[in-house]
Design a protein around this motif. Structure first.
Motif, PDB file in Angstrom:
ATOM      1  N   PRO A  64      44.441  10.025  42.006  1.00 19.51           N
ATOM      2  CA  PRO A  64      44.376  11.310  42.696  1.00 19.51           C
ATOM      3  C   PRO A  64      42.937  11.594  43.126  1.00 19.51           C
ATOM      4  O   PRO A  64      41.996  11.013  42.606  1.00 19.51           O
ATOM      5  N   PHE A  65      42.792  12.501  44.071  1.00 25.03           N
ATOM      6  CA  PHE A  65      41.452  12.924  44.446  1.00 25.03           C
ATOM      7  C   PHE A  65      41.507  14.390  44.841  1.00 25.03           C
ATOM      8  O   PHE A  65      42.545  14.905  45.231  1.00 25.03           O
ATOM      9  N   THR A  66      40.360  15.039  44.687  1.00 24.55           N
ATOM     10  CA  THR A  66      40.257  16.422  45.117  1.00 24.55           C
ATOM     11  C   THR A  66      39.474  16.455  46.416  1.00 24.55           C
ATOM     12  O   THR A  66      38.722  15.525  46.729  1.00 24.55           O
ATOM     13  N   GLU A  67      39.666  17.528  47.140  1.00 25.08           N
ATOM     14  CA  GLU A  67      38.985  17.698  48.420  1.00 25.08           C
ATOM     15  C   GLU A  67      38.404  19.099  48.469  1.00 25.08           C
ATOM     16  O   GLU A  67      39.099  20.063  48.197  1.00 25.08           O
ATOM     17  N   THR A  68      37.123  19.175  48.805  1.00 31.73           N
ATOM     18  CA  THR A  68      36.449  20.458  48.913  1.00 31.73           C
ATOM     19  C   THR A  68      35.805  20.553  50.286  1.00 31.73           C
ATOM     20  O   THR A  68      34.981  19.709  50.646  1.00 31.73           O
ATOM     21  N   ASP A  69      36.181  21.561  51.036  1.00 35.14           N
ATOM     22  CA  ASP A  69      35.667  21.753  52.387  1.00 35.14           C
ATOM     23  C   ASP A  69      34.473  22.701  52.338  1.00 35.14           C
ATOM     24  O   ASP A  69      34.603  23.852  51.944  1.00 35.14           O
ATOM     25  N   HIS A  70      33.316  22.187  52.697  1.00 39.94           N
ATOM     26  CA  HIS A  70      32.104  22.997  52.802  1.00 39.94           C
ATOM     27  C   HIS A  70      31.881  23.271  54.292  1.00 39.94           C
ATOM     28  O   HIS A  70      32.536  22.694  55.134  1.00 39.94           O
ATOM     29  N   ALA A  71      30.968  24.124  54.611  1.00 45.01           N
ATOM     30  CA  ALA A  71      30.754  24.485  56.011  1.00 45.01           C
ATOM     31  C   ALA A  71      30.412  23.266  56.877  1.00 45.01           C
ATOM     32  O   ALA A  71      30.951  23.112  57.970  1.00 45.01           O
ATOM     33  N   ASP A  72      29.551  22.399  56.385  1.00 45.80           N
ATOM     34  CA  ASP A  72      29.056  21.289  57.202  1.00 45.80           C
ATOM     35  C   ASP A  72      29.575  19.919  56.803  1.00 45.80           C
ATOM     36  O   ASP A  72      29.263  18.927  57.464  1.00 45.80           O
ATOM     37  N   TYR A  73      30.323  19.833  55.732  1.00 44.89           N
ATOM     38  CA  TYR A  73      30.797  18.536  55.247  1.00 44.89           C
ATOM     39  C   TYR A  73      31.989  18.740  54.320  1.00 44.89           C
ATOM     40  O   TYR A  73      32.269  19.853  53.881  1.00 44.89           O
ATOM     41  N   ILE A  74      32.660  17.624  54.024  1.00 46.56           N
ATOM     42  CA  ILE A  74      33.795  17.641  53.096  1.00 46.56           C
ATOM     43  C   ILE A  74      33.502  16.673  51.964  1.00 46.56           C
ATOM     44  O   ILE A  74      33.007  15.567  52.198  1.00 46.56           O
ATOM     45  N   VAL A  75      33.802  17.103  50.746  1.00 43.41           N
ATOM     46  CA  VAL A  75      33.648  16.242  49.574  1.00 43.41           C
ATOM     47  C   VAL A  75      35.028  15.777  49.127  1.00 43.41           C
ATOM     48  O   VAL A  75      35.920  16.587  48.894  1.00 43.41           O
ATOM     49  N   LEU A  76      35.188  14.465  49.044  1.00 39.14           N
ATOM     50  CA  LEU A  76      36.389  13.856  48.480  1.00 39.14           C
ATOM     51  C   LEU A  76      35.984  13.262  47.139  1.00 39.14           C
ATOM     52  O   LEU A  76      35.022  12.497  47.066  1.00 39.14           O
ATOM     53  N   ALA A  77      36.705  13.615  46.094  1.00 40.41           N
ATOM     54  CA  ALA A  77      36.335  13.187  44.739  1.00 40.41           C
ATOM     55  C   ALA A  77      37.491  12.432  44.088  1.00 40.41           C
ATOM     56  O   ALA A  77      38.359  13.039  43.462  1.00 40.41           O
TER      57      ALA A  77
END
Length: 110
Positions: free
Chosen positions: A2-15
């Motif tokens: 599984p992975f989490t996804e975090t949407d920031h203003a200028d980029y996206i983090v996939l963990a």
């Protein structure tokens, strides 16, 4: 994996978590492709919870890097563990996918 996804203003983090291998790599690669197609070409892969990476995982990262760069963006790695760092170094991919110590460091300048 599984992975989490975090949407920031200028980029996206996939963990991703666990093993980043032939079973799980296509899932993350598909998501990276979908994000790039949607105009989100600045991606950070937070590797802090990845226990193991194999050639399939590396292939997904290279594919993601190629896709983001073709779209005018970038893919950056954050916090890879010892095994992932060793694999990146052995394959010389650490020169292309420079590992950052933290997500915040990887996001610096965006």
């Amino acid at each position: 994996m599984p992975f989490t996804e975090t949407d920031h203003a200028d980029y996206i983090v996939l963990a991703p978590t666990g093993k980043f291998n032939m079973v799980s790599a296509p899932l993350l690669k598909t998501r990276m492709d979908d994000l790039v197609a949607a105009g989100k070409a600045r991606l950070i892969i937070d590797m802090s919870s990845v226990e193991f990476i194999d050639s399939s995982g590396l292939g997904a990262l290279i594919g993601g890097l190629k896709g983001t760069r073709q779209a005018g963006g970038e893919l950056r790695l954050a916090a890879p563990g010892d095994q992932a760092r060793a694999v990146l170094k052995l394959t010389n991919l650490d020169r292309i996918l420079t590992p950052y110590k933290t997500v915040e460091e990887a996001a610096d300048g965006w």
